[in-house]
Design an enzyme around this catalytic site. Structure first.
Site, PDB file in Angstrom:
ATOM      1  N   ARG A  67       3.719  -4.680   4.376  1.00 47.08           N
ATOM      2  CA  ARG A  67       4.761  -5.137   5.309  1.00 47.08           C
ATOM      3  C   ARG A  67       4.660  -4.436   6.667  1.00 47.08           C
ATOM      4  NH1 ARG A  67      10.284  -5.466   2.178  1.00 47.08           N
ATOM      5  NH2 ARG A  67       9.426  -3.484   1.554  1.00 47.08           N
ATOM      6  N   GLU A  78      10.822 -10.554 -19.111  1.00 51.90           N
ATOM      7  CA  GLU A  78      10.289  -9.799 -20.255  1.00 51.90           C
ATOM      8  C   GLU A  78      11.439  -9.237 -21.099  1.00 51.90           C
ATOM      9  OE1 GLU A  78       7.971  -7.130 -17.684  1.00 51.90           O
ATOM     10  OE2 GLU A  78       9.172  -5.453 -18.394  1.00 51.90           O
ATOM     11  N   PHE A  88       0.836  -1.214   0.000  1.00 59.35           N
ATOM     12  CA  PHE A  88       0.000   0.000   0.000  1.00 59.35           C
ATOM     13  C   PHE A  88       0.867   1.260   0.000  1.00 59.35           C
ATOM     14  CE2 PHE A  88      -3.969   2.230   1.610  1.00 59.35           C
ATOM     15  CZ  PHE A  88      -4.713   1.914   0.480  1.00 59.35           C
ATOM     16  N   ILE A 132       1.451   3.726  -5.398  1.00 64.18           N
ATOM     17  CA  ILE A 132       0.650   3.182  -6.509  1.00 64.18           C
ATOM     18  C   ILE A 132      -0.546   2.402  -5.956  1.00 64.18           C
ATOM     19  CG2 ILE A 132       0.683   1.769  -8.596  1.00 64.18           C
ATOM     20  CD1 ILE A 132       3.717   2.341  -8.805  1.00 64.18           C
ATOM     21  N   ARG A 145       6.092  -6.236 -10.579  1.00 68.07           N
ATOM     22  CA  ARG A 145       7.249  -6.801 -11.269  1.00 68.07           C
ATOM     23  C   ARG A 145       6.969  -8.270 -11.552  1.00 68.07           C
ATOM     24  NH1 ARG A 145       8.588  -2.636 -12.875  1.00 68.07           N
ATOM     25  NH2 ARG A 145      10.535  -1.508 -12.535  1.00 68.07           N
ATOM     26  N   GLY A 161       2.561   0.368 -17.892  1.00 67.50           N
ATOM     27  CA  GLY A 161       2.128   1.110 -16.696  1.00 67.50           C
ATOM     28  C   GLY A 161       2.354   2.611 -16.756  1.00 67.50           C
ATOM     29  N   HIS A 190       4.139  -4.086 -20.603  1.00 65.20           N
ATOM     30  CA  HIS A 190       4.704  -3.163 -19.609  1.00 65.20           C
ATOM     31  C   HIS A 190       4.386  -1.700 -19.946  1.00 65.20           C
ATOM     32  CE1 HIS A 190       8.121  -2.937 -16.397  1.00 65.20           C
ATOM     33  NE2 HIS A 190       7.260  -1.951 -16.245  1.00 65.20           N
TER      34      HIS A 190
HETATM   35  C1  DGY Z   1       8.810   1.622 -13.147  1.00 67.88           C
HETATM   36  O1  DGY Z   1       8.963   2.830 -13.095  1.00 67.88           O
HETATM   37  O2  DGY Z   1       9.150   0.866 -12.245  1.00 67.88           O
HETATM   38  C2  DGY Z   1       8.212   1.079 -14.401  1.00 67.88           C
HETATM   39  O3  DGY Z   1       7.786  -0.234 -14.226  1.00 67.88           O
HETATM   40  C3  DGY Z   1       9.240   1.149 -15.515  1.00 67.88           C
HETATM   41  O4  DGY Z   1      10.430   0.682 -15.029  1.00 67.88           O
END
Ligand code: DGY
Length: 325
Positions: free
Chosen positions: A180, A271, A156, A159, A242, A291, A289
């Site tokens: 954690r 990846e 938490f 993001i 990840r 995001g 990927h």
């Molecule tokens: C991040 O910022 O961790 C994205 O996944 C790209 O690395």
């Protein structure tokens, strides 16, 4: 005084590269191809700073040299599990990252995956484009509603909280979190969230599980055959954290056996190679990927790297130092 020489491993947004050129003496990777460890090591030996991304494996072998020149690795990205932080620490090298600026867009992609997989959007698009759509009918590609369901968030931080904001205020979802450290009541109250004690508890109670914890060895295969067994058969797993956090062989098996309903993945172990067993799963939505992939965010990430470099070369503590003296 000559400008610091900085090694930029991939192409960055034009406006950021222009600013890098004004402030520093940059070496760009004009072809934008992934670089091997020998090149990365050479960059650390000959430049004042290395500016890598998630595609660069900055493992211990990269630090295997006698006379380091670079004293800072300014990572373009928030996650830095691709960098051997112990080896960097042992050499007194500072590492910085780019937090905050990508939280909203990464949470947007997690929501995208959640909606796509629950509403079978990937399957529907593949069907339509292949000419297989036979028209509307009450039983066609029926998915699951997400409004009002329980979302379990693992990790938490920034993001995870943006994900909670979207899910709770946008879709009326109940939020439970596993983290954690213990979270303050103020943080939880903002999303009417409840912190549970164990991952297993969270998995057992969630209709959707979204991973927002760091990668790296500590969290490798946090989601594995045993923990997947705690998930309910109608539940979905979303991973924008990840790849290594999930044992993908175990996940592919759970998806194929339908012991969970589906998964939405934006990150993969190893990846850009994605294992065939995952590609074969119709109930998985797989993104490359994406995001942080918006113009605004990719620019903000670059300018955040620049802020860290400027502070460092002016002799100040970089604002986003994650490792270093
Ligand atoms: C991040 O910022 O961790 C994205 O996944 C790209 O690395």
């Amino acid at each position: 005084m000559s400008k610091p020489k900085v090694f930029v491993t991939r192409r960055w947004p034009e406006s950021v590269e222009a600013r890098l050129s004004e402030l520093f003496d940059p070496i760009f990777n004009a072809k934008d191809i992934p670089l091997d460890e020998a090149i990365l090591r050479g960059a650390l030996m000959e430049c004042d700073a290395l500016l890598p991304t998630v595609t660069d494996k900055v493992g211990s072998v990269v630090f295997d040299y006698d006379n380091p020149k670079a004293r800072i690795i300014a990572n373009y990205g928030v996650g830095f599990s691709h960098i051997d932080t112990e080896a960097a620490k042992a050499r007194g090298i500072t590492i910085t990252n780019t937090p905050d600026v990508l939280s909203e867009c990464t949470a947007d992609i997690a929501m995208t995956l959640m909606l796509m997989v629950a509403r079978r959007a990937g399957e529907g698009e593949r069907e339509l484009r292949s000419g297989g759509w036979k028209g509307w009918r009450p039983t066609h590609l029926v998915g699951q509603k997400i409004s009002g369901k329980t979302l379990g968030i693992v990790g938490f931080g920034r993001i995870g909280r943006e994900m909670a904001r979207r899910a709770h205020f946008g879709f009326g979802m109940r939020i439970i979190v596993q983290n954690r450290s213990e979270l303050s009541q103020d943080v939880l109250a903002e999303f009417n969230a409840t912190q549970v004690r164990t991952l297993e508890d969270l998995l057992a109670r969630s209709d959707f599980v979204s991973l927002h914890c760091p990668g790296g060895e500590d969290n490798r295969h946090l989601i594995n055959q045993t923990t997947l067994n705690f998930m309910q058969p109608h539940a979905y797993l979303i991973n924008t954290a990840r790849g290594e956090v999930v044992d993908e062989d175990a996940l592919a098996k759970a998806l194929a056996d339908r012991s969970i309903a589906g998964a939405g993945l934006d990150v993969f172990d190893g990846e850009p190679v994605v294992r065939d067993s995952l590609l074969a799963c119709e109930n998985a939505v797989l993104l490359p990927h994406l995001g942080s992939a918006t113009r605004e965010t990719r620019e903000a990430m670059g300018f955040r790297v620049i802020d860290n470099l400027v502070a460092y070369f002016e002799g100040n503590e970089p604002p986003d130092k994650v490792v270093g003296p």
